[in-house]
Design a protein around this motif. Structure first.
Motif, PDB file in Angstrom:
ATOM      1  N   GLY A 147      46.586  35.807  42.120  1.00  8.88           N
ATOM      2  CA  GLY A 147      46.705  35.582  40.671  1.00  8.88           C
ATOM      3  C   GLY A 147      45.137  35.410  40.320  1.00  8.88           C
ATOM      4  O   GLY A 147      44.173  35.605  40.873  1.00  8.88           O
ATOM      5  N   ILE A 148      45.107  34.711  39.137  1.00 10.20           N
ATOM      6  CA  ILE A 148      43.700  34.701  38.353  1.00 10.20           C
ATOM      7  C   ILE A 148      42.875  33.884  39.264  1.00 10.20           C
ATOM      8  O   ILE A 148      41.594  33.734  39.210  1.00 10.20           O
ATOM      9  CB  ILE A 148      44.023  34.350  36.954  1.00 10.20           C
ATOM     10  N   GLY A 149      43.579  32.889  40.029  1.00  4.01           N
ATOM     11  CA  GLY A 149      42.688  31.948  40.853  1.00  4.01           C
ATOM     12  C   GLY A 149      42.320  32.219  42.075  1.00  4.01           C
ATOM     13  O   GLY A 149      41.611  31.523  42.808  1.00  4.01           O
ATOM     14  N   SER A 150      42.625  33.499  42.787  1.00  5.59           N
ATOM     15  CA  SER A 150      42.540  33.784  43.771  1.00  5.59           C
ATOM     16  C   SER A 150      41.352  34.213  44.151  1.00  5.59           C
ATOM     17  O   SER A 150      40.335  34.883  43.528  1.00  5.59           O
ATOM     18  CB  SER A 150      43.315  35.100  44.361  1.00  5.59           C
ATOM     19  N   LYS A 151      40.747  33.363  45.372  1.00  8.67           N
ATOM     20  CA  LYS A 151      39.140  33.521  45.602  1.00  8.67           C
ATOM     21  C   LYS A 151      38.723  34.693  46.028  1.00  8.67           C
ATOM     22  O   LYS A 151      37.528  35.258  45.802  1.00  8.67           O
ATOM     23  CB  LYS A 151      38.757  32.354  46.393  1.00  8.67           C
ATOM     24  N   GLU A 152      39.760  35.649  46.453  1.00  8.43           N
ATOM     25  CA  GLU A 152      39.325  37.097  46.919  1.00  8.43           C
ATOM     26  C   GLU A 152      39.332  38.095  45.779  1.00  8.43           C
ATOM     27  O   GLU A 152      38.949  39.146  45.905  1.00  8.43           O
ATOM     28  CB  GLU A 152      40.218  37.606  47.733  1.00  8.43           C
ATOM     29  N   SER A 153      39.459  37.480  44.425  1.00  9.08           N
ATOM     30  CA  SER A 153      39.505  38.681  43.332  1.00  9.08           C
ATOM     31  C   SER A 153      37.996  38.838  43.050  1.00  9.08           C
ATOM     32  O   SER A 153      37.050  38.148  43.008  1.00  9.08           O
ATOM     33  CB  SER A 153      40.340  37.943  42.185  1.00  9.08           C
ATOM     34  N   LEU A 154      38.078  40.104  42.573  1.00  6.98           N
ATOM     35  CA  LEU A 154      36.563  40.816  41.968  1.00  6.98           C
ATOM     36  C   LEU A 154      35.954  39.802  40.887  1.00  6.98           C
ATOM     37  O   LEU A 154      34.653  39.057  41.125  1.00  6.98           O
ATOM     38  CB  LEU A 154      36.935  41.770  41.258  1.00  6.98           C
TER      39      LEU A 154
END
Ligand code: GDP
Length: 493
Positions: free
Chosen positions: A163-170
């Motif tokens: 989700g929005i908090g995932s550290k792997e997100s762009l």
């Protein structure tokens, strides 16, 4: 048991003018090659896929087969992912699509992920929740599977939890400066890539933030190109957004010379209901809709928690069909000739159907008024519920004319598969008691003709990456405009 040989007697019509590969057997998935015969009447207006698109699709099928689950490159790529290394193990790169919400949303998200995979030469793997893909759809790519293998073979944990908090997100990697954007506008891995993560998560939901939306920038696309694995989570039709990425425009223009036919071709290529869903579609069609001059589909979607019948919504439907003269005018009981039409109503509620039948039943139209199901309310993770929804989308797509409810992705899929420009009834979510009041008025006009058969993208990015500011995304290129039903959304038209 379905290992029978691929058919050699398929016609261009059955193959949708080459859109479909002939590599599958007929029995394994009857809808694939039978779909065309339920859309015959509209053939003179049919839109052929471009030879360029066909070439792309055939090459993409080869990629899916060469790199898909069960192959050595796939095993190497999963091993790379487990080891936490960022460098690609092979020349195969992957896109895992995580879709959610109702079936319409999920289909639009999947079609978007597919187009992105084709544009970026990635293998598309779809994550499924409780078999919600395999219970509904046949495999689209021959000789392989598009289903993401579950369990031990896939090491990323619960994909739905990203989700929005995932550290792997762009977005979060940009914020944490794991990725940096230099003065030349080029994005790069801050430490030269030595510690780059084994995958990048693309958070593309409505309500995503500034950094996640940089997905739609060329420089970030260049960076993403090097990532062996991407996870994409969305519930939306991203395609109009992809048409706004400058580096994709040339390719998209060649694939879709008729830009407003993108979903029409993508959907017809990708989605094929499994045999028992297809059996339900075709037997309902034969019993209730066949042999009539004109099929009028009416899709009534009321965005409310409790399924309370609402008079003003019925009034809106009736006022739309009268005003647009979609059905015969009912003046008195002295109608002499029944009009050669049939009405298909889809809705979670039976009430609208019953009222419409009171109005147009009784021999006023030859084919009568029909509703395949009334499920009462939306149900999550319920396969037979989803199967009914899917069969109704396909039934609506066989219609000659459609009246749909604005905002509804269920309607978008039906219109897109059918290539039908619907009359869209503006709709608003029902939040409060006052929204349900008897006195609530029918919008004026009650419906508008859609500019194109394309679905609306509800949550576009307004950011112009080159100008570095927000712009009116309905005015950037002539073929991407604001939607009729969702003023902040964009669609190809
Ligand atoms: P949206 O919410 O209208 O954008 O469409 P979705 O398809 O994403 O979600 C709505 C879900 O509610 C569908 O997938 C169905 O499960 C159910 N649903 C809504 N309208 C109908 C209908 O007319 N017929 C059936 N069978 N199900 C419906």
């Amino acid at each position: 048991s379905y290992q029978d040989a691929p058919p050699s007697d398929l016609t261009a019509d059955q193959l949708l003018d080459g859109l479909l590969t002939a590599e599958f057997s007929k029995r394994s998935c009857r809808s694939r090659y039978e779909f065309a015969s339920y859309h015959e009447k509209k053939k003179n207006t049919s839109h052929k896929p471009s030879p360029y698109l066909l070439g792309k699709l055939r090459r993409h099928e080869a990629l899916q087969k060469r790199c898909g689950p069960g192959t050595a490159p796939y095993r190497a790529a999963v091993w790379q992912l487990k080891s936490g290394k960022g460098a690609a193990a092979t020349d195969c790169r992957y896109l895992v699509s995580i879709s959610y919400r109702g079936l319409g949303n999920r289909m639009l998200a999947t079609a978007s992920a597919f187009l992105y995979a084709v544009l970026t030469d990635r293998v598309l793997l779809v994550h499924q929740y409780k078999h919600d893909v395999s219970a509904l759809f046949c495999e689209p790519f021959p000789g392989t599977t598009w289903l993401l293998p579950s369990g031990w073979s896939f090491p990323l944990g619960h994909l739905r939890d990203y989700g929005i908090g995932s550290k792997e997100s762009l977005g979060n990697m940009l914020k944490a400066n794991v990725i940096s954007v230099g003065g030349d506008g080029n994005a790069s891995w801050s430490d030269g890539g030595d510690h780059r993560p084994p995958f990048v998560y693309l958070h593309l939901e409505g309500g995503y933030d500034f950094h996640d939306k940089l997905f739609y920038c060329d420089e970030h696309q260049r960076l993403l190109h090097g990532a062996p694995w991407l996870l994409m989570k969305t519930d939306s039709y991203l395609v109009p957004g992809l048409f706004l990425v400058p580096s994709f425009q040339d390719e998209l223009g060649k694939m879709f010379p008729e830009k407003d036919m993108a979903f029409y071709h993508l959907g017809r290529y990708l989605f094929h209901p499994v045999n028992d869903v297809w059996r339900a579609v075709t037997s309902y069609y034969r019993t209730n809709l066949a042999g009539v001059g004109q099929r009028v589909g009416i899709q009534i979607r009321v965005f409310q928690k409790k399924p309370t019948p609402l008079q003003y919504i019925l009034d809106q439907v009736l006022s739309c069909v009268r005003r647009e003269k979609l059905l015969p005018e009912i003046t008195s009981s002295s109608m002499i000739n029944a009009s050669d039409q049939v009405i298909l109503v889809t809705s979670l509620s039976a009430w609208y159907y019953e009222r419409i039948r009171e109005e147009y039943g009784g021999g006023r139209i030859t084919g009568g008024v029909h509703q395949p199901s009334h499920e009462g309310r939306q149900k999550w993770g319920d396969t037979s519920h989803d199967r009914r929804a899917l069969s109704e989308m396909y039934l609506l797509s066989t219609c000659d004319m459609l009246v749909t409810t604005g905002f509804s992705t269920f309607g978008y899929v039906a219109q897109g598969l059918g290539g039908i420009r619907p009359w869209i009834m503006p709709s608003t979510p029902i939040w409060s008691e006052s929204d349900m009041a008897e006195t609530k008025e029918v919008p004026e006009p009650p419906c508008v003709r859609a500019m194109s058969v394309e679905p609306c993208f509800h949550s576009p990015s307004y950011y112009d990456c080159t100008a570095r500011r927000d712009v009116d995304v309905g005015k950037v290129v002539p073929y991407v405009r604001h939607c009729e039903d969702v003023s902040w959304g964009i669609k190809i038209a």
